[in-house]
Scaffold this motif. Structure first.
Motif, PDB file in Angstrom:
ATOM      1  N   ARG A  74      -7.911   5.275   4.609  1.00 37.57           N
ATOM      2  CA  ARG A  74      -8.234   3.881   4.292  1.00 37.57           C
ATOM      3  C   ARG A  74      -7.005   2.979   4.466  1.00 37.57           C
ATOM      4  N   ASN A  75      -5.861   3.427   3.959  1.00 34.83           N
ATOM      5  CA  ASN A  75      -4.629   2.635   4.085  1.00 34.83           C
ATOM      6  C   ASN A  75      -4.187   2.513   5.540  1.00 34.83           C
ATOM      7  N   LEU A 119       0.412  10.201   1.415  1.00 34.17           N
ATOM      8  CA  LEU A 119      -0.916  10.517   0.881  1.00 34.17           C
ATOM      9  C   LEU A 119      -1.513  11.735   1.581  1.00 34.17           C
ATOM     10  N   ARG A 151      -4.414  13.546  -0.364  1.00 35.10           N
ATOM     11  CA  ARG A 151      -5.262  12.406  -0.722  1.00 35.10           C
ATOM     12  C   ARG A 151      -5.718  11.738   0.577  1.00 35.10           C
ATOM     13  N   GLU A 211      -8.615  10.720   1.911  1.00 34.49           N
ATOM     14  CA  GLU A 211      -9.509   9.561   1.978  1.00 34.49           C
ATOM     15  C   GLU A 211      -8.728   8.260   1.794  1.00 34.49           C
ATOM     16  N   GLU A 212      -7.836   8.244   0.802  1.00 27.96           N
ATOM     17  CA  GLU A 212      -7.009   7.055   0.565  1.00 27.96           C
ATOM     18  C   GLU A 212      -6.036   6.834   1.717  1.00 27.96           C
ATOM     19  N   LEU A 261       0.843  -1.196   0.000  1.00 25.67           N
ATOM     20  CA  LEU A 261       0.000   0.000   0.000  1.00 25.67           C
ATOM     21  C   LEU A 261       0.879   1.248   0.000  1.00 25.67           C
ATOM     22  N   GLU A 262       0.356   2.317  -0.566  1.00 27.65           N
ATOM     23  CA  GLU A 262       1.093   3.580  -0.527  1.00 27.65           C
ATOM     24  C   GLU A 262       1.164   4.090   0.912  1.00 27.65           C
TER      25      GLU A 262
END
Length: 557
Positions: A236-237, A225, A230, A232-233, A219-220
């Motif tokens: 989530r990660n 992020l 970013r 939201e991503e 995952l990034e």
């Protein structure tokens, strides 16, 4: 004796209470996948010295053994890898700044796979594919020494961050071990011919391919992020890696801490690619001082002797009394086994329990003593000279070589990468770590170029040189390197508060963090008490109103 207590060696140093769900298979799995990058580094360390001096390798390229021109060519083949690694570390910064840690790792892994394949074309008798392949894999290795440790530091929880970053070292040791024993097995079982060098060169495709495949799975980095908005991503990660829902109190604290830190850094440093350079070298010299410390922490161990032993261990073991090609190769292989075992000991019991700083101090002291003995032994009774036999002193010298190896791996092999990747803020971390990684390859390049000359010219003096460097490392760490275990990345700046000595900084930051947690808990308790009080008052008013209504109804009756 009733007051004596055993310390729990698995206890974690937590800045604040951490849910057990955070220590889950996802974060450890991520560390293992990311550490495939370092398998390639370790494998090169393990195989290249014996492979490039193999008589069939030399014959394939028309090189005559034991001549000055051949020694120069072999040295160039080894060191061009390290020169490329220097530039790979620097070039990884703009790539990861604009495109993220994951994309940068994918590019680096692809380059390594191509480089490993190109080297096989050297069977035609031309050295050009060997040089090109070495440069490609070197660029990858340099980039990964920056990107992988930064990535692991950004995704790991503070209490086990040392273990997670040190997983990079596991991959290194796996590759190292495989490289040594492949050379030994080939020497024992493969018939004379080009296969004796083509096989170890071809095996490079395995770690390169694993690295390439693994880079797509990762995952990034959530912190990167957040840095590029970013969110939201990123959330989530981060929730996936922590194995917690977003509404969990720990997640709320970590997300807010990262956001607040990045907002502050964007205001103070700026989000641009060149802003970290301006901040470090122009606007805020505290980072320049910290960069010097972290860079020196990566340079020092490579002048303590590890690179010389990695690439020229057969010659060094021969010099201290190990006789015969098979015996020297076997000793080199056992040297790799010791490094492999000690890496696991470091990760499980030392880095996040005993601590980085104490390990540095103790290890440097032991390493220095071991090499003072080795130098003195060779000065008094050099077994390579006519009339001298190794005797008990030679056996002790071999024993001290393995003690030195164990001590070094238990602190100085992975520890500097752990420490240097932790102590800088998000906006400048990749920039300074690129410089750190590049600097770590400078002494490696120097030592691989000069080790054979130093052994020939200095003889026993080379061990005195290594011992002196280890001795100087002790005051350097004591006065300049604070402990970092258990401290959140966003709180690292507190370790370098002006006027606070390095040996007291960790305790001070942990006490401040504990006070903050108590204040938060007190505030929460006061809030809960107010809410309870309001509910009680409301209930009292409601009850009073109900009683009044009941009284009126009774009067009507």
């Amino acid at each position: 004796m009733t007051n004596f207590k055993f310390r729990n060696i698995f206890a974690k140093t937590e800045e604040r209470p951490t849910p057990p769900e955070v220590y889950n298979w996802r974060i450890y799995g991520t560390a293992i996948v990311a550490s495939t990058a370092s398998v390639l580094i370790g494998y090169d360390t393990g195989f290249v010295g014996a492979c490039f001096t193999n008589t069939h390798f030399l014959a394939n390229f028309g090189l005559v053994p034991n001549t000055g021109s051949t020694d120069t060519t072999v040295s160039n083949l080894i060191s061009c890898f390290h020169a490329a690694a220097f530039f790979g570390a620097l070039l990884s910064y703009p790539l990861s700044h604009y495109y993220g840690r994951k994309v940068a790792l994918i590019v680096a892994a692809g380059l390594a796979t191509v480089g490993a394949a190109v080297m096989l074309a050297g069977v035609t008798g031309s050295l050009a594919p060997i040089y090109v392949g070495r440069v490609f894999t070197g660029l990858t290795v340099g980039a990964s020494t920056n990107l992988t440790v930064v990535y692991l530091s950004e995704v790991s929880p503070a209490p086990i961050r040392g273990q997670i970053i040190a997983a990079f070292e596991i991959g290194w040791r796996v590759g190292d071990l495989v490289g040594f024993w492949i050379n030994y097995g080939i020497n024992q079982h493969v018939p004379p011919g080009n296969k004796q060098w083509i096989i170890p060169v071809g095996v490079q495709l395995i770690p390169a391919g694993l690295f390439f495949a693994g880079s797509f799975v990762m995952l990034e980095s959530p912190r990167w992020l957040f840095q590029v908005n970013r969110d939201e991503e990123a959330i989530r990660n981060l929730c996936f890696l922590r194995n917690l829902p977003v509404e969990n109190g720990y997640m709320v604290w970590e997300i807010n801490s990262i956001r607040d830190s990045i907002e502050t850094q964007n205001a103070q440093i700026g989000p641009g690619m060149l802003d970290p350079a301006k901040e470090v070298f122009v606007r805020n010299r505290k980072y320049a001082r910290r960069l010097v410390i972290s860079a020196m922490l990566l340079v020092i161990p490579n002048f303590m002797g590890i690179q010389s032993i990695n690439y020229y261990s057969p010659k060094i073991f021969a010099n201290i009394g190990v006789k015969g090609t098979n015996a020297t190769l076997f000793s080199s292989g056992m040297f790799g086994v010791v490094k492999f075992i000690c890496t696991f000991i470091y990760i499980l019991f030392i880095v996040d329990n005993f601590g980085r700083r104490k390990a540095f101090l103790l290890s440097a002291s032991v390493c220095s003593l071991c090499f003072w003995y080795l130098g003195a032994y060779l000065k008094i009774n050099d077994p390579t000279k006519a009339g001298n036999v190794a005797g008990p002193g030679g056996k002790a010298a071999i024993g001290f070589m393995f003690i030195w190896t164990a001590s070094f791996i238990l602190a100085w092999s992975g520890g500097p990468f752990v420490w240097s990747s932790e102590v800088f803020e998000q906006n400048i971390r990749t920039f300074v770590q690129a410089i750190n990684a590049a600097m770590s390859w400078v002494p490696i390049f120097i030592m691989t170029r000069l080790t054979t000359t130093m052994i020939d010219k200095m003889q026993y003096g080379i061990f005195f040189f290594f011992a002196a460097v280890a001795a100087l490392a002790v005051p350097f760490v004591f006065f300049l390197v604070p402990e970092t275990k258990g401290i959140a990345l966003e709180d690292m700046d507190g370790l370098f508060t002006k006027g606070v000595p390095a040996y007291r900084a960790h305790k001070r930051v942990m006490e401040k963090a504990a006070e903050t947690v108590i204040e938060e808990q007190t505030s929460q308790q006061l809030f809960d008490d107010r809410q309870s009080s309001k509910k009680a008052e409301t209930k009292y008013v409601e009850d009073a109103g109900a009683n009044q209504r009941s009284g009126r109804e009774e009067l009507r009756v």
